[in-house]
Design a protein around this motif. Structure first.
Motif, mmCIF file in Angstrom:
data_model
loop_
_atom_site.group_PDB
_atom_site.id
_atom_site.type_symbol
_atom_site.label_atom_id
_atom_site.label_comp_id
_atom_site.label_asym_id
_atom_site.label_seq_id
_atom_site.Cartn_x
_atom_site.Cartn_y
_atom_site.Cartn_z
ATOM 1 N N GLU A 172 30.678 17.508 19.579
ATOM 2 C CA GLU A 172 31.316 17.640 20.897
ATOM 3 C C GLU A 172 31.074 18.991 21.555
ATOM 4 N N LYS A 173 30.940 20.037 20.723
ATOM 5 C CA LYS A 173 30.844 21.390 21.284
ATOM 6 C C LYS A 173 29.416 21.808 21.635
ATOM 7 N N ILE A 174 28.443 20.946 21.398
ATOM 8 C CA ILE A 174 27.056 21.335 21.670
ATOM 9 C C ILE A 174 26.847 21.553 23.171
ATOM 10 N N SER A 175 26.289 22.711 23.530
ATOM 11 C CA SER A 175 26.091 23.050 24.941
ATOM 12 C C SER A 175 24.630 22.858 25.344
ATOM 13 N N LEU A 176 24.400 22.804 26.643
ATOM 14 C CA LEU A 176 23.034 22.710 27.154
ATOM 15 C C LEU A 176 22.218 23.923 26.691
ATOM 16 N N GLU A 177 22.872 25.074 26.699
ATOM 17 C CA GLU A 177 22.192 26.310 26.285
ATOM 18 C C GLU A 177 21.680 26.226 24.834
ATOM 19 N N TYR A 178 22.511 25.661 23.970
ATOM 20 C CA TYR A 178 22.133 25.509 22.555
ATOM 21 C C TYR A 178 20.901 24.614 22.434
ATOM 22 N N LEU A 179 20.915 23.514 23.205
ATOM 23 C CA LEU A 179 19.784 22.573 23.160
ATOM 24 C C LEU A 179 18.529 23.187 23.763
ATOM 25 N N GLN A 180 18.728 24.040 24.769
ATOM 26 C CA GLN A 180 17.578 24.723 25.371
ATOM 27 C C GLN A 180 16.910 25.659 24.371
ATOM 28 N N SER A 181 17.724 26.397 23.610
ATOM 29 C CA SER A 181 17.065 27.309 22.663
ATOM 30 C C SER A 181 16.409 26.540 21.519
ATOM 31 N N LEU A 182 17.023 25.435 21.091
ATOM 32 C CA LEU A 182 16.350 24.612 20.072
ATOM 33 C C LEU A 182 15.043 24.021 20.613
ATOM 34 N N HIS A 183 15.076 23.631 21.891
ATOM 35 C CA HIS A 183 13.872 23.093 22.525
ATOM 36 C C HIS A 183 12.747 24.133 22.517
ATOM 37 N N VAL A 184 13.089 25.345 22.904
ATOM 38 C CA VAL A 184 12.086 26.421 22.938
ATOM 39 C C VAL A 184 11.466 26.624 21.548
ATOM 40 N N LEU A 185 12.303 26.569 20.510
ATOM 41 C CA LEU A 185 11.780 26.771 19.155
ATOM 42 C C LEU A 185 10.891 25.611 18.699
ATOM 43 N N HIS A 186 11.260 24.382 19.064
ATOM 44 C CA HIS A 186 10.364 23.252 18.762
ATOM 45 C C HIS A 186 9.016 23.450 19.475
ATOM 46 N N GLU A 187 9.082 23.936 20.711
ATOM 47 C CA GLU A 187 7.853 24.167 21.484
ATOM 48 C C GLU A 187 7.013 25.276 20.861
ATOM 49 N N GLU A 188 7.667 26.371 20.461
ATOM 50 C CA GLU A 188 6.932 27.488 19.841
ATOM 51 C C GLU A 188 6.221 27.022 18.577
ATOM 52 N N TRP A 189 6.918 26.183 17.830
ATOM 53 C CA TRP A 189 6.392 25.720 16.544
ATOM 54 C C TRP A 189 5.290 24.665 16.722
ATOM 55 N N LEU A 190 5.573 23.626 17.536
ATOM 56 C CA LEU A 190 4.663 22.469 17.563
ATOM 57 C C LEU A 190 3.641 22.490 18.695
ATOM 58 N N MET A 191 3.924 23.230 19.766
ATOM 59 C CA MET A 191 2.987 23.260 20.898
ATOM 60 C C MET A 191 2.213 24.577 20.963
ATOM 61 N N LYS A 192 2.854 25.666 20.538
ATOM 62 C CA LYS A 192 2.207 26.969 20.705
ATOM 63 C C LYS A 192 1.705 27.572 19.399
ATOM 64 N N GLY A 193 1.987 26.908 18.279
ATOM 65 C CA GLY A 193 1.478 27.378 16.983
ATOM 66 C C GLY A 193 1.998 28.738 16.565
ATOM 67 N N GLU A 194 3.249 29.023 16.881
ATOM 68 C CA GLU A 194 3.773 30.348 16.547
ATOM 69 C C GLU A 194 4.315 30.472 15.120
ATOM 70 N N PHE A 195 4.394 29.340 14.400
ATOM 71 C CA PHE A 195 4.703 29.382 12.965
ATOM 72 C C PHE A 195 3.575 28.620 12.263
ATOM 73 N N PRO A 196 3.296 28.945 10.997
ATOM 74 C CA PRO A 196 2.223 28.225 10.305
ATOM 75 C C PRO A 196 2.504 26.716 10.291
ATOM 76 N N CYS A 197 1.495 25.925 10.655
ATOM 77 C CA CYS A 197 1.669 24.476 10.650
ATOM 78 C C CYS A 197 0.331 23.845 10.295
ATOM 79 N N HIS A 198 0.269 23.196 9.130
ATOM 80 C CA HIS A 198 -0.994 22.587 8.699
ATOM 81 C C HIS A 198 -1.024 21.101 8.987
ATOM 82 N N SER A 199 -0.056 20.624 9.743
ATOM 83 C CA SER A 199 0.033 19.187 10.000
ATOM 84 C C SER A 199 -0.650 18.854 11.316
#
Ligand code: TTP
Ligand code: MG
Length: 229
Positions: A172-199
């Motif tokens: 219930e307490k999840i905010s748009l801001e929280y989801l935005q920062s999680l979104h950015v991290l998914h993007e950094e990881w899977l779209m921008k290659g900012e963490f090691p990813c061999h998949s």
């Protein structure tokens, strides 16, 4: 030495040529990962590994997910430690079928959630460091990289609506801001290659309604669960 040998079959099992083809579905909270898994669940050559959320809500009687959202500063470390354990279990649990399909992976727990809790001050530096050391040890001793990551890419606004509609009380307490920062991290990881990813990463637009999503899954079915060997 006997003590060494006890661990050995585990290490062999997940790095040998008998290794399964591993598909992990990733994406923000409520992006449709469970729906994706349900779609592929009945195929005989696919073992869908149950999502760990149930365990997080009842760990020896404790609702860890509830505690996390009630008081993240107090509970982030314990919660993420347990998440990491349940993820390892899902990665290496013996299965019969040639394809292992996972909801999330140890990698999103680390690169998205732990990272986010640290950046927003809910995990202190020493707590973060302990979680990272465990992650480093685990991922350098076991080969856990999925062969394919299906990224259900969504907008934070869309998933917030879905979270409200689905109504898990803990969330219930999840905010748009929280989801935005999680979104950015998914993007950094899977779209921008900012963490090691061999998949290999397949990106699917997850902002659509359910029938459209199912059409999309059908369209990509062979790339996702067609036997590559
Ligand atoms: P998700 O793992 O995103 O699963 P979901 O079932 O909500 O997603 P979908 O609708 O796409 O199937 O998140 C479950 C809850 O656990 C959510 O409240 C976020 C939380 N969580 C963490 O706080 N830390 C973590 O490391 C993970 C993996 C989840
Ligand atoms: Mg789910």
């Amino acid at each position: 030495r006997m003590s060494g040998n006890i661990m050995f079959p585990l290490a062999v099992d997940c790095s040998s040529s008998l290794r399964k083809f591993v598909v992990a579905v990733e994406g923000n909270i409520a992006s449709g990962k469970t729906t994706f898994l349900k779609f592929f669940k009945n195929l005989a050559h696919v073992d869908v590994i149950e999502e760990p959320v149930k365990k997080w809500k009842d760990m020896d009687g404790h609702n860890m997910l509830g505690l996390l959202y009630e008081d993240p500063k107090r509970w982030s470390f314990a919660f993420q430690s347990y998440v990491q354990l349940t993820m390892v279990d899902n990665h290496i649990r013996p299965i019969k079928s040639p394809i292992r399909m996972l909801e999330r992976s140890i990698f999103s727990a680390r690169h998205c959630f732990v990272e986010n809790l640290y950046r927003s001050g809910y995990l202190d530096k020493p707590e973060y460091a302990v979680l990272c050391e465990w992650f480093k040890w685990i991922t350098s001793n076991l080969s856990l990289f999925p062969d394919l990551i299906v990224y259900l890419r969504s907008s934070p606004e869309t998933v917030l609506q879905r979270i409200e509609k689905r109504g898990r009380p803990e969330e219930e307490k999840i905010s748009l801001e929280y989801l935005q920062s999680l979104h950015v991290l998914h993007e950094e990881w899977l779209m921008k290659g900012e963490f090691p990813c061999h998949s290999k990463v397949m990106v699917l637009d997850a902002n659509n309604d359910l029938p459209t999503m199912e059409q999309l899954f059908l369209k990509h079915k062979d790339e996702i669960v067609g036997l590559p060997f």
